[in-house]
Design an enzyme around this catalytic site. Structure first.
Site, PDB file in Angstrom:
ATOM      1  N   GLY A 133      44.417 -34.701 -16.090  1.00 30.42           N
ATOM      2  CA  GLY A 133      43.373 -34.350 -15.140  1.00 30.42           C
ATOM      3  C   GLY A 133      42.190 -35.130 -15.281  1.00 30.42           C
ATOM      4  O   GLY A 133      41.233 -34.695 -16.242  1.00 30.42           O
ATOM      5  N   TYR A 134      42.203 -36.269 -14.732  1.00 29.13           N
ATOM      6  CA  TYR A 134      41.205 -37.213 -14.994  1.00 29.13           C
ATOM      7  C   TYR A 134      40.331 -37.278 -13.371  1.00 29.13           C
ATOM      8  O   TYR A 134      39.083 -36.836 -13.361  1.00 29.13           O
ATOM      9  CB  TYR A 134      41.606 -38.483 -15.473  1.00 29.13           C
ATOM     10  CG  TYR A 134      41.577 -38.938 -16.399  1.00 29.13           C
ATOM     11  CD1 TYR A 134      41.958 -38.212 -17.650  1.00 29.13           C
ATOM     12  CD2 TYR A 134      41.412 -40.309 -16.935  1.00 29.13           C
ATOM     13  CE1 TYR A 134      41.999 -38.358 -18.938  1.00 29.13           C
ATOM     14  CE2 TYR A 134      41.222 -40.626 -18.390  1.00 29.13           C
ATOM     15  CZ  TYR A 134      41.812 -39.833 -19.531  1.00 29.13           C
ATOM     16  OH  TYR A 134      41.735 -39.978 -20.567  1.00 29.13           O
ATOM     17  N   GLU A 249      47.811 -45.921 -21.091  1.00 25.30           N
ATOM     18  CA  GLU A 249      48.088 -45.611 -19.590  1.00 25.30           C
ATOM     19  C   GLU A 249      48.631 -47.081 -19.238  1.00 25.30           C
ATOM     20  O   GLU A 249      49.599 -47.363 -18.424  1.00 25.30           O
ATOM     21  CB  GLU A 249      47.212 -44.833 -18.770  1.00 25.30           C
ATOM     22  CG  GLU A 249      47.796 -44.718 -17.421  1.00 25.30           C
ATOM     23  CD  GLU A 249      47.132 -43.805 -16.395  1.00 25.30           C
ATOM     24  OE1 GLU A 249      46.094 -43.405 -16.681  1.00 25.30           O
ATOM     25  OE2 GLU A 249      47.470 -43.496 -15.554  1.00 25.30           O
TER      26      GLU A 249
HETATM   27  C1  LIG Z   1      50.144 -42.968  -7.736  1.00 26.32           C
HETATM   28  C2  LIG Z   1      49.075 -42.419  -8.291  1.00 26.32           C
HETATM   29  C3  LIG Z   1      49.034 -41.510  -9.237  1.00 26.32           C
HETATM   30  C4  LIG Z   1      48.073 -41.022  -9.719  1.00 26.32           C
HETATM   31  N1  LIG Z   1      47.890 -39.999 -10.705  1.00 26.32           N
HETATM   32  C5  LIG Z   1      46.731 -39.624 -11.259  1.00 26.32           C
HETATM   33  C6  LIG Z   1      46.827 -38.500 -12.385  1.00 26.32           C
HETATM   34  O1  LIG Z   1      47.951 -37.998 -12.948  1.00 26.32           O
HETATM   35  N2  LIG Z   1      45.738 -38.060 -12.721  1.00 26.32           N
HETATM   36  C7  LIG Z   1      44.502 -38.735 -12.357  1.00 26.32           C
HETATM   37  O2  LIG Z   1      43.450 -37.898 -12.905  1.00 26.32           O
HETATM   38  N3  LIG Z   1      44.459 -39.348 -11.476  1.00 26.32           N
HETATM   39  C8  LIG Z   1      45.643 -39.892 -10.642  1.00 26.32           C
HETATM   40  N4  LIG Z   1      45.336 -40.988  -9.862  1.00 26.32           N
HETATM   41  C9  LIG Z   1      44.203 -41.405  -9.296  1.00 26.32           C
HETATM   42  C10 LIG Z   1      43.777 -42.791  -9.700  1.00 26.32           C
HETATM   43  O3  LIG Z   1      43.300 -42.735 -11.002  1.00 26.32           O
HETATM   44  C11 LIG Z   1      42.516 -43.092  -8.805  1.00 26.32           C
HETATM   45  O4  LIG Z   1      43.050 -42.688  -7.412  1.00 26.32           O
HETATM   46  C12 LIG Z   1      41.721 -44.133  -9.015  1.00 26.32           C
HETATM   47  O5  LIG Z   1      41.214 -44.336 -10.245  1.00 26.32           O
HETATM   48  C13 LIG Z   1      40.764 -44.822  -7.843  1.00 26.32           C
HETATM   49  O6  LIG Z   1      39.818 -43.887  -7.721  1.00 26.32           O
HETATM   50  P1  LIG Z   1      39.516 -43.367  -6.265  1.00 26.32           P
HETATM   51  O7  LIG Z   1      41.136 -42.971  -5.488  1.00 26.32           O
HETATM   52  O8  LIG Z   1      38.828 -42.042  -5.924  1.00 26.32           O
HETATM   53  O9  LIG Z   1      39.052 -44.451  -5.346  1.00 26.32           O
HETATM   54  P2  LIG Z   1      37.606 -45.113  -5.435  1.00 26.32           P
HETATM   55  O10 LIG Z   1      37.111 -44.869  -6.689  1.00 26.32           O
HETATM   56  O11 LIG Z   1      36.808 -44.312  -4.407  1.00 26.32           O
HETATM   57  O12 LIG Z   1      37.705 -46.580  -4.774  1.00 26.32           O
HETATM   58  C14 LIG Z   1      37.907 -46.874  -3.561  1.00 26.32           C
HETATM   59  C15 LIG Z   1      37.916 -48.515  -3.255  1.00 26.32           C
HETATM   60  O13 LIG Z   1      36.626 -49.027  -3.917  1.00 26.32           O
HETATM   61  C16 LIG Z   1      37.063 -50.172  -5.089  1.00 26.32           C
HETATM   62  N5  LIG Z   1      35.857 -49.693  -5.995  1.00 26.32           N
HETATM   63  C17 LIG Z   1      35.476 -48.521  -6.447  1.00 26.32           C
HETATM   64  N6  LIG Z   1      34.526 -49.077  -7.548  1.00 26.32           N
HETATM   65  C18 LIG Z   1      34.379 -50.463  -7.569  1.00 26.32           C
HETATM   66  C19 LIG Z   1      33.675 -51.416  -8.260  1.00 26.32           C
HETATM   67  N7  LIG Z   1      32.641 -50.871  -9.154  1.00 26.32           N
HETATM   68  N8  LIG Z   1      34.003 -52.622  -8.308  1.00 26.32           N
HETATM   69  C20 LIG Z   1      34.816 -53.152  -7.050  1.00 26.32           C
HETATM   70  N9  LIG Z   1      35.491 -52.266  -6.419  1.00 26.32           N
HETATM   71  C21 LIG Z   1      35.141 -50.852  -6.371  1.00 26.32           C
HETATM   72  C22 LIG Z   1      38.307 -49.456  -5.489  1.00 26.32           C
HETATM   73  O14 LIG Z   1      38.827 -50.847  -6.261  1.00 26.32           O
HETATM   74  C23 LIG Z   1      38.842 -49.130  -4.295  1.00 26.32           C
HETATM   75  O15 LIG Z   1      39.575 -50.149  -3.677  1.00 26.32           O
HETATM   76  C24 LIG Z   1      46.645 -41.430  -9.356  1.00 26.32           C
HETATM   77  C25 LIG Z   1      46.634 -42.325  -8.352  1.00 26.32           C
HETATM   78  C26 LIG Z   1      47.852 -42.900  -7.878  1.00 26.32           C
HETATM   79  C27 LIG Z   1      47.638 -43.998  -6.421  1.00 26.32           C
END
Ligand SMILES: Cc1cc2nc3c(=O)[nH]c(=O)nc-3n(C[C@H](O)[C@H](O)[C@H](O)COP(=O)(O)OP(=O)(O)OC[C@H]3O[C@@H](n4cnc5c(N)ncnc54)[C@H](O)[C@@H]3O)c2cc1C
Length: 402
Positions: A133-134, A249
Site C-alpha cells: 500500500g504505497y 523491489e
Molecule cells: C503493474 C503495476 C503494478 C503496481 N503495483 C503497485 C502496488 O502493488 N502498490 C503500489 O503502491 N503501487 C503500485 N503501482 C503503482 C506505481 O508505483 C506508480 O504507478 C508509479 O510510482 C507512478 O506513479 P503514478 O502512476 O502516480 O504516475 P505519476 O507520478 O503521476 O507520473 C506520471 C508521469 O510523470 C512522470 N514524472 C513524475 N514525476 C517526475 C519527475 N520528478 N521527473 C520526471 N518525470 C516525472 C512519470 O515518469 C510518469 O511518466 C503499480 C504500477 C504498475 C504499473
C-alpha cells in the site's frame, strides 16, 4: 569433495526426490499456475501445495533468511547452488511472494523481535499473502505526498484514506502500508504500518487492464483500527523503510520478477521456433535479416544484462544490501523486457495479435498479453524517469533540479 560440492549433491538428490513432476515445467508466470499461497489460495493442482510445503519446511522459499525465522540459513554461495539446481530441473518457483521479495528483507532490518517472529515464518510458509500500500491518487512518483491518515487513538491507530494500483489487494491477506502520522512535515511525517486486509473498513476494488487481467485494485480504508504493535520502526520514521523496500523491489524486478506478470507463459524468444515459421525460416534461421539481427542484438544485450544483475546481487549480498544503483538496473530491465515482448509479437506476425480463440496457440496468446503487460514495466516500482532522477542524484551525485 568440497563442502559446496557436497551441498550440491545433497540438494540435487533432495530435489530429485521431492520436486513433483508437474512442478518441473519451467517458469510459467501466469496467474493460474503460479503459487502465491495465502489464506485464499486455490490449489487447482495439489502438487503445487506439496511443492510449497516441502520447500518451506526446509526454509528454501527464503533460502538466506535466518533459520530462527523459518528461513533456510544458507550462505550466499549455497543459495546460488540451490538456484542453479532448481533451474537445472526447470523447477517452478515454490512461492511467488511480495513478503519474500520486499517486506521480509526490511522486517529483518527494521522490525522488533516480536514482529519478526510473528510475520517472517508465515511468509516463508506462504501462509500469508502480502500486498503493497504505497501509491495513492496524487502520490505516485511523489510518493511522500501521500495523505492516508493514521490517527493515534491510544492503543491503536485509526486509518482513513485511499491507495491505488495496489497489486493483488483483492487476494492479499495483509498489507504493508505507508500512512501519514504527522501533517506538519512531508517525509518525516510518514509511518510504516502492517495490517490485516480482513479488518473492518478495508475494501479492495479490482481495476481491469488492457491485457484483460485485473492484477491491481483501488483500496479504501474507512476507520480501520490498527493495533499499535503493528507499527514497524519509529513513529514518523517510515520513509527510510519505504525507500529501502523500494530498493529490494527494484532489485527483484530487475532479476526478472516484474510482479509475476511479466512472463510469456514459457513462450520466449528462446523458444520461438513457431515464430520462425511465421517470420519465414531459412534453414532454421529467421529469413528476415533485419529481424534476425535485432533478435540477435537483443539476446546479447539480455545476456550481458543478466550477468550484470548477477554481479550486482553478489555485491549487494557482500555489502549492506541493495543501493540506489538498483535504479540503473530497474531502468534497463524495463527496457529489455519491453524490447523482448515487442520482438516476440513482431516475429509472430498476425499470430501475435490474437486475443482468444482456437486459431491461436496458448503460447501465442500469452505472448500478446505479455507484450501488453510489459507496458507497465516502465511504471511499476518507480517510473523510468524517476529512476533516472535517482541515478542522477544518488549515484552520479548531480544537482537536484526538482
Ligand atoms: C503493474 C503495476 C503494478 C503496481 N503495483 C503497485 C502496488 O502493488 N502498490 C503500489 O503502491 N503501487 C503500485 N503501482 C503503482 C506505481 O508505483 C506508480 O504507478 C508509479 O510510482 C507512478 O506513479 P503514478 O502512476 O502516480 O504516475 P505519476 O507520478 O503521476 O507520473 C506520471 C508521469 O510523470 C512522470 N514524472 C513524475 N514525476 C517526475 C519527475 N520528478 N521527473 C520526471 N518525470 C516525472 C512519470 O515518469 C510518469 O511518466 C503499480 C504500477 C504498475 C504499473
Amino acid at each position: 569433495m568440497s563442502d559446496l560440492e557436497a551441498f550440491r549433491a545433497e540438494t540435487r538428490a533432495w530435489l530429485e526426490a521431492n520436486c513433483p513432476a508437474s512442478m518441473r515445467a519451467g517458469v510459467v508466470m501466469d496467474e493460474d499456475s503460479s503459487i502465491w499461497g495465502g489464506r485464499r489460495a486455490k490449489w487447482s493442482n495439489p502438487e503445487g501445495k506439496l511443492w510449497l510445503d516441502r520447500m518451506a519446511a526446509k526454509g528454501w522459499t527464503a533460502p538466506t533468511w535466518p533459520k530462527e525465522y523459518g528461513g533456510g540459513g544458507l550462505s550466499n554461495a549455497e543459495a546460488r547452488v540451490l538456484q542453479q539446481e532448481l533451474a537445472h530441473i526447470r523447477a517452478r518457483p515454490a512461492l511467488m511472494s511480495f513478503g519474500i521479495w520486499m517486506l521480509g528483507p526490511v522486517l529483518l532490518e527494521y522490525a522488533n523481535e516480536e514482529q519478526k517472529k510473528e510475520h517472517l515464518p508465515r511468509i516463508v510458509r506462504g501462509e500469508i499473502r502480502w500486498c503493497q500500500g504505497y501509491s495513492e491518487p496524487g502520490a505516485g512518483s511523489d510518493l511522500a505526498g501521500l495523505r492516508t491518515q493514521a490517527i493515534d487513538k491510544g492503543d491503536h491507530y485509526l486509518v482513513n484514506g485511499q491507495k491505488v494500483w495496489t497489486s493483488y489487494a483483492d487476494q492479499a491477506d495483509w498489507i504493508f502500508c505507508l500512512v501519514r502520522t504527522d501533517n506538519s512535515k512531508k517525509h518525516e511525517g510518514i509511518s510504516f504500518l502492517l495490517f490485516d486486509m480482513a479488518s473492518p473498513g478495508v475494501e479492495a476494488r479490482p481495476i481491469k487492464l488492457i491485457s484483460g487481467a485485473s492484477p491491481f485494485c483501488e483500496t479504501f480504508f474507512s476507520d480501520v483500527k490498527v493495533p499499535k504493535k503493528n507499527l514497524v520502526g519509529k513513529l514518523n520514521g517510515g520513509w527510510d523503510i519505504a525507500k529501502r523496500l523500494l530498493q529490494y523491489e527494484r532489485q527483484n524486478i530487475s532479476a526478472g520478477g516484474f510482479g509475476g506478470g511479466g512472463g510469456t507463459g514459457g513462450y520466449d524468444i528462446e523458444h520461438a521456433h513457431a515464430a520462425l515459421e511465421h517470420a519465414g525460416s531459412d534453414e532454421g534461421r529467421i529469413a528476415d535479416r533485419d529481424l534476425r539481427a535485432r533478435i540477435c542484438a537483443h539476446k546479447m544485450e539480455a545476456r550481458a544484462f543478466a550477468l550484470t544483475v548477477r554481479r550486482a546481487e553478489e555485491e549487494s549480498k557482500q555489502g549492506k544490501g541493495p543501493s540506489a544503483a538498483t535504479s540503473i538496473i530497474k531502468y534497463a530491465a524495463a527496457k529489455i523486457n519491453q524490447d523482448r515482448t515487442e520482438l516476440m509479437v513482431e516475429a509472430l506476425g498476425t499470430q501475435g495479435l490474437g486475443w482468444e480463440g482456437q486459431s491461436f496457440k496458448p503460447g501465442e496468446l500469452a505472448a500478446t498479453r505479455a507484450w501488453l503487460r510489459a507496458k507497465g514495466n516502465s511504471i511499476e516500482g518507480g517510473t523510468s524517469e524517476v529512476n533516472l532522477n535517482v541515478v542522477s542524484k544518488r549515484v552520479l551525485g548531480l544537482m537536484d533540479h526538482q
